[in-house]
Design an enzyme around this catalytic site. Structure first.
Site, PDB file in Angstrom:
ATOM      1  N   GLY A 292     -23.083 -16.001 -19.451  1.00 14.22           N
ATOM      2  CA  GLY A 292     -24.065 -14.925 -19.290  1.00 14.22           C
ATOM      3  C   GLY A 292     -23.953 -14.030 -20.522  1.00 14.22           C
TER       4      GLY A 292
ATOM      5  NE  ARG B 268     -22.357 -20.858 -23.957  1.00 17.69           N
ATOM      6  CZ  ARG B 268     -23.058 -20.751 -22.814  1.00 17.69           C
ATOM      7  NH1 ARG B 268     -22.697 -19.876 -21.896  1.00 17.69           N
ATOM      8  NH2 ARG B 268     -24.102 -21.507 -22.607  1.00 17.69           N
TER       9      ARG B 268
ATOM     10  CD  GLN C  22     -25.673 -22.108 -15.469  1.00 18.27           C
ATOM     11  OE1 GLN C  22     -26.373 -22.975 -14.970  1.00 18.27           O
ATOM     12  NE2 GLN C  22     -25.372 -22.078 -16.749  1.00 18.27           N
TER      13      GLN C  22
ATOM     14  CG  ASP D  88     -28.368 -16.504 -23.240  1.00 19.65           C
ATOM     15  OD1 ASP D  88     -28.996 -16.559 -22.165  1.00 19.65           O
ATOM     16  OD2 ASP D  88     -27.125 -16.592 -23.313  1.00 19.65           O
TER      17      ASP D  88
ATOM     18  CG  ASN E 167     -33.098 -17.147 -19.846  1.00 20.88           C
ATOM     19  OD1 ASN E 167     -32.001 -16.595 -19.999  1.00 20.88           O
ATOM     20  ND2 ASN E 167     -33.551 -17.455 -18.645  1.00 20.88           N
ATOM     21  CE  LYS E 168     -28.267 -21.819 -18.995  1.00 13.75           C
ATOM     22  NZ  LYS E 168     -27.461 -22.587 -20.004  1.00 13.75           N
TER      23      LYS E 168
HETATM   24  O1  MRU Z   1     -25.352 -20.815 -20.154  1.00 14.17           O
HETATM   25  P1  MRU Z   1     -25.225 -19.504 -19.448  1.00 14.17           P
HETATM   26  O2  MRU Z   1     -24.850 -19.623 -18.015  1.00 14.17           O
HETATM   27  O3  MRU Z   1     -24.361 -18.542 -20.216  1.00 14.17           O
HETATM   28  O4  MRU Z   1     -26.713 -18.952 -19.510  1.00 14.17           O
HETATM   29  C1  MRU Z   1     -26.980 -17.708 -18.971  1.00 14.17           C
HETATM   30  C2  MRU Z   1     -28.411 -17.401 -18.992  1.00 14.17           C
HETATM   31  O5  MRU Z   1     -29.231 -18.165 -19.449  1.00 14.17           O
HETATM   32  C3  MRU Z   1     -28.812 -16.080 -18.510  1.00 14.17           C
HETATM   33  O6  MRU Z   1     -30.102 -16.137 -18.026  1.00 14.17           O
HETATM   34  C4  MRU Z   1     -28.748 -15.116 -19.690  1.00 14.17           C
HETATM   35  O7  MRU Z   1     -27.484 -15.069 -20.252  1.00 14.17           O
HETATM   36  C5  MRU Z   1     -29.181 -13.785 -19.346  1.00 14.17           C
HETATM   37  S1  MRU Z   1     -28.033 -13.086 -18.229  1.00 14.17           S
HETATM   38  C6  MRU Z   1     -27.881 -11.641 -18.094  1.00 14.17           C
END
Ligand code: MRU
Length: 369
Positions: free
Chosen positions: A62, A104, A211, A252, A262-263
């Site tokens: 996150g 990351r 997630q 992100d 984003n994801k």
């Molecule tokens: O791969 P992750 O679980 O770190 O991805 C997280 C996301 O895509 C969230 O939507 C993003 O970090 C925004 S969270 C506040």
């Protein structure tokens, strides 16, 4: 290889944040998000390299949460340093920043947080090595505290666009676990509930790492916020049949023109929302806005291992040797977004202007502190 860290089993009721500094042991503690919802464990790190590995392995994940992790990683690096001068310590911190930032690549909050810590210490000409190390920890603590306050501000702005009785479609996990506490898009949901609105959340499972199923469902159920888990592929059907009032997700990284990374899977949701006339918002702290990148195609997209796609629950479900492509994020062009909710208010098109203003207001606030 799993990151080296101590594991503590604690009660699920323990009043902990996602990540915190443990002053008694001079270590960083965090909820191990790989284990939820079946096991609630706290992992502990006293080495910044192990902490960087933990970020890569998604013990913590996150964007805002890994920003705080990067800052606390520098606090560890400061304690590990053998430098005898503040200049030597700062050189060690620069090296640690390079390691942490690489953990990351898509979430800009990581490099944003480590840069903020280093900016604070670079501006120091006086002080002992110990004092500079303490300054690093203090700034990391400040970033963590501010994250919670920022999320509450975003929640207050965002709750205004949630109608009473809304069915909200949500992707990935953007709750307390994705931040230090409270959450971004899920923070908006929390704030709406705190205002007395009745809402229901359609929770995308969020393949491949689930997630949504593992973390968002866990968070919402603990707070008794009405929710229903869906397979990612059900989202379009729900939108077309009128069962979604608003689509909410985090990001992100947001480019200067408002394109958001984003994801993986977010882009499909946003396109489908526009096709069906459903408002669609990304909820981000201004630390996620990267004005140095003109558009979303300039955002680095992390690619992760084959096993995340070819295996399910630790069991391989695809043939041996299968070719796998596993981008962890996608980019949603800004034309699909109704607005971008930040702690400085809701940014609307033209995003180039509204995002720049939000970022300026946030930076002025940090300077005041
Ligand atoms: O791969 P992750 O679980 O770190 O991805 C997280 C996301 O895509 C969230 O939507 C993003 O970090 C925004 S969270 C506040």
């Amino acid at each position: 290889m799993l990151p080296v860290g101590k594991i503590h089993r604690v009660s699920e009721e323990a009043p902990v944040r996602t990540i915190w500094w443990d002053a008694a042991s001079n270590s960083v503690k965090m909820i191990d998000q790989r284990k939820l919802p079946l096991t609630f464990e706290v992992a502990e790190y006293d080495d910044y390299r192990a902490l960087a590995e933990a970020i890569t392995a998604m013990v913590i994940r996150g964007a805002p949460a890994i920003g705080a992790a990067g800052a606390f990683g520098l606090a560890l690096a400061a304690r590990q340093s053998r430098a005898r001068t503040p200049q030597g310590l700062i050189a060690d911190l620069e090296a640690a920043k390079t390691v942490l930032d690489a953990a990351r690549p898509t979430a800009v909050n990581l490099a944003w947080a480590t840069e903020r810590v280093l900016r604070r210490v670079r501006s120091t000409v006086h002080g002992t090595v110990r004092e500079v190390a303490d300054m690093v920890l203090a700034e990391a603590e400040r970033i963590a505290e501010e994250d919670v306050a920022i999320n509450r501000r975003m929640g207050a702005y965002g709750a205004a666009i949630i109608p009473d009785g809304a069915n909200i479609l949500h992707h990935c996990n953007t709750g307390s676990l994705a931040t230090v506490d409270y959450g971004t898009a899920l923070g908006v949901v929390r704030a709406a509930v705190e205002q007395g609105k009745k809402v229901h959340v359609w929770v995308d499972e969020t393949r491949p790492r689930l997630q949504g199923a593992r973390l968002t469902a866990w968070e919402l159920m603990r707070e008794s916020i009405p929710m229903t888990l869906i397979a990612d592929n059900a989202a379009g059907h729900l939108m077309r049949t009128g069962r979604v009032d608003v689509v909410l997700f985090g990001a992100d990284r947001v480019a200067a023109n408002g394109d958001v990374a984003n994801k993986i899977g977010t882009y499909k949701l946003a396109v489908c929302a526009k096709e069906n006339g459903i408002p669609c918002y990304s909820v981000v702290p201004t630390s996620t806005i990267d004005l140095s990148l003109p558009h979303g195609d300039a955002i680095p997209i992390e690619e992760r291992g084959w096993e995340e796609v070819a295996c399910f629950g630790g069991v391989q479900v695809a043939p041996d040797g299968v070719a796998v492509y596993n981008p962890a994020f996608d980019v949603t062009p800004h034309r699909y977004l109704t607005g971008i909710i930040t702690e400085e208010g809701i940014c609307y098109p033209p995003f180039a202007e509204s995002l720049r203003q939000a970022k300026e207001r946030a930076e002025a606030r940090i300077k005041e502190v």
